[in-house]
Design an enzyme around this catalytic site. Structure first.
Site, mmCIF file in Angstrom:
data_model
loop_
_atom_site.group_PDB
_atom_site.id
_atom_site.type_symbol
_atom_site.label_atom_id
_atom_site.label_comp_id
_atom_site.label_asym_id
_atom_site.label_seq_id
_atom_site.Cartn_x
_atom_site.Cartn_y
_atom_site.Cartn_z
ATOM 1 N N HIS A 164 72.795 79.909 102.226
ATOM 2 C CA HIS A 164 73.812 80.971 102.164
ATOM 3 C C HIS A 164 74.084 81.520 103.569
ATOM 4 C CE1 HIS A 164 72.038 81.633 97.928
ATOM 5 N NE2 HIS A 164 73.242 81.156 97.740
ATOM 6 N N LYS A 198 74.257 83.981 83.433
ATOM 7 C CA LYS A 198 72.963 83.293 83.520
ATOM 8 C C LYS A 198 71.894 84.321 83.880
ATOM 9 C CE LYS A 198 73.553 81.479 88.240
ATOM 10 N NZ LYS A 198 73.846 80.300 89.036
ATOM 11 N N ARG A 203 77.598 71.742 98.639
ATOM 12 C CA ARG A 203 76.491 70.849 98.999
ATOM 13 C C ARG A 203 76.734 69.510 98.322
ATOM 14 N NH1 ARG A 203 72.232 74.566 96.195
ATOM 15 N NH2 ARG A 203 73.922 74.242 94.748
ATOM 16 N N SER A 241 68.589 78.207 95.411
ATOM 17 C CA SER A 241 67.719 79.327 95.026
ATOM 18 C C SER A 241 66.743 78.882 93.941
ATOM 19 C CB SER A 241 68.571 80.503 94.519
ATOM 20 O OG SER A 241 69.437 80.944 95.524
HETATM 21 O O1 PNS Z 1 75.921 81.583 93.278
HETATM 22 P P1 PNS Z 1 76.665 81.145 92.048
HETATM 23 O O2 PNS Z 1 75.826 81.396 90.813
HETATM 24 O O3 PNS Z 1 77.128 79.726 92.124
HETATM 25 O O4 PNS Z 1 77.972 82.077 91.947
HETATM 26 C C1 PNS Z 1 78.868 81.971 90.853
HETATM 27 C C2 PNS Z 1 79.833 83.174 90.848
HETATM 28 C C3 PNS Z 1 79.076 84.480 90.776
HETATM 29 C C4 PNS Z 1 80.676 83.143 92.101
HETATM 30 C C5 PNS Z 1 80.755 82.996 89.588
HETATM 31 O O5 PNS Z 1 79.965 82.893 88.447
HETATM 32 C C6 PNS Z 1 81.730 84.169 89.429
HETATM 33 O O6 PNS Z 1 82.700 84.260 90.140
HETATM 34 N N1 PNS Z 1 81.441 85.071 88.470
HETATM 35 C C7 PNS Z 1 82.270 86.245 88.218
HETATM 36 C C8 PNS Z 1 83.023 86.083 86.885
HETATM 37 C C9 PNS Z 1 84.299 85.286 87.060
HETATM 38 O O7 PNS Z 1 85.170 85.624 87.826
HETATM 39 N N2 PNS Z 1 84.428 84.169 86.290
HETATM 40 C C10 PNS Z 1 85.616 83.349 86.321
HETATM 41 C C11 PNS Z 1 85.566 82.274 87.384
HETATM 42 S S1 PNS Z 1 84.494 80.977 86.930
#
Ligand code: PNS
Length: 168
Positions: free
Chosen positions: A21, A45, A95, A133
């Site tokens: 990150h 999650k 990645r 992570s």
């Molecule tokens: O680090 P991650 O878990 O890959 O991040 C994922 C994240 C938090 C960016 C994604 O789940 C997100 O944007 N969540 C907010 C809800 C949302 O907007 N969902 C619609 C798009 S998938």
């Protein structure tokens, strides 16, 4: 801040923040005028660390790096948060090939929801290709050092977490 400044959001779970990150954060700073790290609260999650700790670990790293980046937690839709922050760009790290499918779907959904915000992908640096992570937490839980993958502050949190778990 100039009215034409480009604001970027780097969203994620950051459970916990890793060197992967941090690599993306440093490089994202070069392509936007202001970067905001968005720590997602209500993701579907389970997270190991609560939002407060995930946010404070990220804030500590930003402080340690001495860079001008804001860390803000958000609830709900990412595009809504990005709009509230006047951002025009969402930054995501990629990645290898394993991230592609999910990331493409997410960028498509976000584009459909709010086309004025573009997603920009930054390829993970060679050293950070496979840091995740989840791997870090598993390695720490199995008692091995994670100093190659996460900063000292995060290592301490993982050690504390595993100590508490082993005492339970
Ligand atoms: O680090 P991650 O878990 O890959 O991040 C994922 C994240 C938090 C960016 C994604 O789940 C997100 O944007 N969540 C907010 C809800 C949302 O907007 N969902 C619609 C798009 S998938």
């Amino acid at each position: 801040m100039n009215i034409n400044s480009r604001i970027g959001i780097y969203p994620g779970t950051f459970d916990p923040i890793t060197f992967g990150h941090i690599d993306i954060i440093k490089r994202a700073c070069k392509i936007v005028d202001r970067l905001i790290i968005g720590v997602a609260e209500n993701i579907n999650k389970h997270t190991t660390f609560d939002t407060k700790l995930r946010t404070s670990m990220a804030k500590n790293e930003i402080k340690r790096l001495g860079i001008d980046v804001n860390v803000v937690s958000f609830n709900g839709l990412l595009v809504k948060f990005a709009k509230e922050q006047n951002a025009s760009v969402i930054i995501r790290g990629l990645r290898a090939v394993s991230d592609f499918d999910y990331e493409f779907q997410m960028s498509w959904v976000n584009y459909k929801l709010l086309p004025e915000i573009e997603t920009v992908f930054l390829p993970a640096s060679e050293d950070a290709q496979f840091i995740s992570s989840s791997f870090v937490k598993e390695i720490a839980r199995l008692g091995e050092s994670v100093s190659k993958f996460v900063p000292v502050g995060v290592q301490k949190e993982l050690i504390d977490l595993n100590r508490i778990r082993s005492e339970e």
